[in-house]
Design an enzyme around this catalytic site. Structure first.
Site, mmCIF file in Angstrom:
data_model
loop_
_atom_site.group_PDB
_atom_site.id
_atom_site.type_symbol
_atom_site.label_atom_id
_atom_site.label_comp_id
_atom_site.label_asym_id
_atom_site.label_seq_id
_atom_site.Cartn_x
_atom_site.Cartn_y
_atom_site.Cartn_z
ATOM 1 N N ASP A 5 0.875 -1.167 0.000
ATOM 2 C CA ASP A 5 0.000 0.000 0.000
ATOM 3 C C ASP A 5 0.918 1.225 0.000
ATOM 4 O O ASP A 5 2.081 1.152 0.407
ATOM 5 C CB ASP A 5 -0.967 0.005 1.195
ATOM 6 C CG ASP A 5 -2.165 0.932 0.913
ATOM 7 O OD1 ASP A 5 -2.107 1.711 -0.068
ATOM 8 O OD2 ASP A 5 -3.167 0.871 1.664
HETATM 9 C C1 BGC Z 1 -5.006 3.268 -0.139
HETATM 10 C C2 BGC Z 1 -5.014 2.284 -1.290
HETATM 11 C C3 BGC Z 1 -4.746 3.002 -2.580
HETATM 12 C C4 BGC Z 1 -3.415 3.730 -2.468
HETATM 13 C C5 BGC Z 1 -3.064 4.512 -3.692
HETATM 14 C C6 BGC Z 1 -3.741 4.097 -0.140
HETATM 15 O O1 BGC Z 1 -3.796 5.114 0.798
HETATM 16 O O2 BGC Z 1 -5.142 2.583 1.080
HETATM 17 O O3 BGC Z 1 -6.267 1.638 -1.357
HETATM 18 O O4 BGC Z 1 -4.756 2.123 -3.661
HETATM 19 O O5 BGC Z 1 -3.475 4.644 -1.393
HETATM 20 O O6 BGC Z 1 -3.944 5.573 -3.841
#
Ligand code: BGC
Length: 828
Positions: free
Chosen positions: A220
């Protein structure tokens, strides 16, 4: 073949591939024919590389809406539509589906997850993944694992026993990987049983070792903080790039023998494997996909997920519609088509309920009353009221300035609600990921190479009404709003989670009164100090400005709405949550509808017995008035074609085919698992396997509407449940039911099969969902429905999947509490 390519690379080249090249893309390695792979959120649309209204995306219904179809084939179509959008935007991997569970209805990303049930979530994930990947685009199921809530999301340590993880939270991932064949998986921010997920043993086992997952584990965004622990644990790709905790530190760790080079090679092989799948390795081998879709699917999908939970002979309306309708509620105009956070896309076109009803019913007298204010913070200014002072075209000029006031970059934008997510603008106008370096002053390509410290937005705004109003700004940090060069507002707003959380997606706001005159344009200029953002981070900036809607006398507005309802043939009240309430980065604090919406519904219902309430929320809300209204239609966040789909459903052109993928409580006090707040850093999943409807059944409490419930527009009878006398351990259980459409219309039903154990040695749910099937039947028609109950539904985890011999009861019906048929099967 992949091993041979890996062998061609030296250690530096290999390690470079393990951290993103940009915020959204992987590194290319031309020497082995590897191109950069672009990833994008999603997952209810594909945003592409830029958060930019000049490059909008098809905004499909959010996950809870899609899940309400209970239709795996539909999920597959949904995935295919996303794939087409991804390919049109040059995206190789869609960051979704989000398959964490609805553990507590307070979870801030509830709207983005499918269901409270592991089987339903997993089955839909399989459909979604297959649909996306069929077109050569990777799906990236996330967030592995136990990321059910947002409070302290980077640090919360979920405590869950092995059985709970296996049977409940890992189960949808297992299905997405084993049955769906997912090409990548995203690891979560949180910890599980003491280890943060990018360092957690679960990445190796069961994900790779047991389930045979062959692709890369993508982190993530910003989740990885260690070098060796994460590299050794089975984390393969660190996002975003280009900086991160691996790079030179990981090369050094390998040279020093602390991380075996074979570990690096395996990660590279997984990345190359993914690249081969998505056509980013060697020659383009991916078959051309279907053309980008139009909005037709968005409309169909929105209607398909709507759940009719109450209907006192009100719906559907006759095809000509009522003579007059009072449409009430701010949400009818400022509709929520999606939840907040990284999942958001800029919709291609947005049809709110009021517009949809007006278009569908040109001969009906429609009167609109807002009634109660729910928005909190400035609403973006309509584009037709804005003139870019530089180009003279509709829009806003955005400039990034360095400390000397020199322009580092500029853009001509079409909205006053702007977000640079992982990349500022490119010099010369077009936004691009290279801007991230320029804004930080790291690149020599912009003359002086000084970092941007100020963002300035300007527009000539033509007010549409005269009077006192409030101009507001929403952004973390210091901003000054000028109206015709006079300071109108000075804001200094803080948020501890400004990096990728609520501070970015639902930033705090403030406002000040101004007097504006209709048709007398004013120059609005917002000067934002980029250095005042948390940590001075400029690569992700959100800033929105506009006018705040405020009710000067809300009692009077509610009374006016009730009066409109009294004089109309029917009333439609649209209620809902707001961007602040349902968004990534924060959990909800209450299940109540924000503002005075409950009072509004009651006042309208008292004035008109034919009141239809349309609930526009991605997650359960309390409806204390639910027995006082004629009909309740849950629409979730239905995507960009909300208004058209709503009209289709109210007029019976489409059936509200949805069934609840999650329990809707009547009262907060009844909810078996409510709190999402870690205690001393730990979030204890103490309820074990008793999640969602299982928890409700165990507690013996009655929700407002149970899991699986939904009325549709016809009635059904269930007969003749047939199950075999016995079933072998590890074998499937075939179940058949005869279902008759006893109403006057063609309809759709979801046949649900649950299991229970009258006698058991194990702490089992009272009963649990074991299989389901969608059926369509004409009026009077009887259909024989086969529901295949997978072997896993009869298993439990005790160090391995085990089968307890003895009798299972098989229950079939239309919801978790409406199960007219029962059979018995002996497990051998
Ligand atoms: C989120 C993810 C997301 C990523 C990129 C993170 O903060 O938890 O679900 O894909 O950011 O935007």
């Amino acid at each position: 073949m992949l091993d041979a390519l890996v062998a061609e690379l030296d250690l530096e080249q290999k390690v470079r591939l393990l951290t993103g090249g940009t915020f959204w893309g992987t590194h290319a390695e031309p020497s082995v024919g590897l191109r950069s792979m672009l990833m994008s959120d999603g997952p209810s649309g594909v945003r592409g590389e830029h958060w930019d209204e000049r490059d909008p995306s098809l905004n499909l219904p959010s996950a809870s809406a899609m899940a309400a179809t209970w239709d795996v084939a539909f999920a597959e179509r949904y995935g295919a539509v996303l794939a087409a959008q991804a390919r049109a935007k040059g995206v190789h991997a869609v960051l979704g589906p989000t398959i964490n569970l609805h553990r507590s209805p307070l979870g801030g990303r509830h709207f983005e997850c499918f269901s409270e049930d592991p089987l339903l979530s997993g089955a839909l994930a399989v459909g979604f993944v297959r649909g996306v990947q069929r077109h050569g685009v990777a799906a990236v199921p996330k967030h592995f694992v136990a990321n059910e809530s947002e409070t302290d999301r980077y640090t919360a340590d979920v405590r869950a026993d092995e059985r709970t993880l296996r049977e409940v939270y890992l189960a949808p991932f297992e299905m997405a990987v084993r049955e769906g064949g997912a090409w990548a998986v995203m690891s979560a921010y949180n910890s599980v049983n003491g280890a943060t997920m990018s360092e957690n043993d679960l990445l190796r086992d069961p994900l790779s070792a047991e389930w045979g997952f062959a692709g890369p584990v993508v982190s993530d965004w910003t989740a990885v903080h260690s070098t060796e622990a994460s590299a050794l644990a089975g984390q393969d790709l660190v996002m975003p790039g280009p900086d991160g905790p691996w790079g030179a530190a990981l090369v050094e760790a390998v040279r020093a023998g602390r991380v075996p080079e074979a570990v690096i090679d395996e990660k590279v092989r997984r990345i190359l494997w993914l690249a081969a799948k998505v056509g980013a390795l060697g020659e383009e081998t991916v078959a051309p996909t279907t053309p980008p879709p139009d909005g037709g699917f968005a409309r169909e999908a929105a209607a398909a997920g709507m759940v009719l939970v109450r209907n006192r002979d009100e719906l559907p309306w006759p095809s000509a519609g009522p003579r007059s309708i009072a449409v009430i509620g701010q949400a009818a105009e400022v509709a929520r088509t999606q939840g907040g956070g990284s999942a958001r896309v800029v919709p291609l076109a947005l049809v709110p309920p009021l517009q949809g009803l007006r278009e569908a019913l040109p001969a009906t007298e429609i009167r609109y009353e807002g009634g109660a204010v729910i928005t909190d913070g400035p609403l973006p200014l309509p584009l037709h009221t804005l003139t870019n002072p530089v180009t003279g075209e509709p829009g806003v000029r955005a400039r990034f300035l360095d400390a000397d006031g020199n322009e580092v970059a500029a853009e001509d934008r079409l909205s006053t609600d702007l977000l640079w997510f992982g990349g500022g603008p490119e010099p010369g106008g077009r936004s691009g990921s290279v801007g991230r370096d320029e804004l930080a002053g790291r690149s020599g390509s912009v003359g002086r190479g000084k970092p941007a410290v100020t963002l300035e937005l300007s527009t000539r705004y033509r007010p549409e009404t005269t009077g006192r109003t409030h101009i507001g700004v929403a952004s973390v940090g210091r901003s000054t709003v000028f109206v015709d060069d006079a300071v109108a507002l000075e804001a200094d707003l803080t948020d501890p989670d400004a990096i990728l959380g609520a501070g970015l997606f639902a930033p705090p706001s403030t406002s000040a009164p101004v007097h504006l005159t209709a048709d007398r344009p004013v120059l609005l200029r917002v000067v934002h100090d980029l250095t005042s953002r948390a940590g001075g981070r400029t690569s992700s900036v959100s800033l929105s400005f506009g006018l705040e809607v405020r009710a000067d006398d809300e009692d009077a507005e509610i009374a006016r709405a009730a009066e409109a309802a009294r004089t109309a043939e029917v009333a439609v009240v649209v209620v809902g949550t707001t961007a602040r309430v349902e968004s990534e980065g924060v959990d909800r604090t209450s299940l109540a509808l924000p503002g005075r919406q409950d009072e509004l519904v009651r006042a309208v219902a008292a004035a008109n017995p034919r009141t239809v309430v349309v609930v526009n929320a991605g997650a359960p809300v309390l409806m204390p008035w639910r027995d006082e209204v004629a009909a309740i239609l849950l629409t979730w966040f239905p995507g960009q074609d909300f208004g058209h789909a709503l009209a289709d459903v109210l007029l019976g052109v489409a059936e509200p085919g949805g069934r609840l993928p999650t329990t809707w409580p009547a009262d907060e006090a009844d909810v078996p698992v409510l709190s999402t707040r870690p205690v001393d850093g730990a979030l204890d999943y103490a309820e074990g396997v008793h999640v969602g409807h299982r928890g409700w059944l165990r507690a013996g409490r009655e929700p407002a509407y149970p899991f699986g419930h939904g009325l549709g527009y016809t009635t059904w009878r269930f007969d003749d449940l047939v199950v075999p006398e016995s079933v072998d351990a590890g074998g499937p259980l075939p179940v058949t039911v005869r279902v008759t459409n006893t109403g006057a219309r063609t309809g759709r039903q979801v046949v649900q099969v649950y299991l229970s154990r009258p006698e058991t040695e194990i702490d089992r749910p009272v009963r649990w969902l074991a299989g389901f099937a969608v059926v369509r039947a004409e009026a009077g028609e009887t259909v024989e429905v086969n529901v295949e109950v997978g072997a896993r539904a009869l298993a439990h985890w005790d160090g391995a999947w085990r089968y307890e011999p003895g009798a299972f009861l098989v229950h079939a019906g239309a919801s978790s509490t409406d199960l007219p048929l029962t059979g018995k099967v002996e497990a051998k």
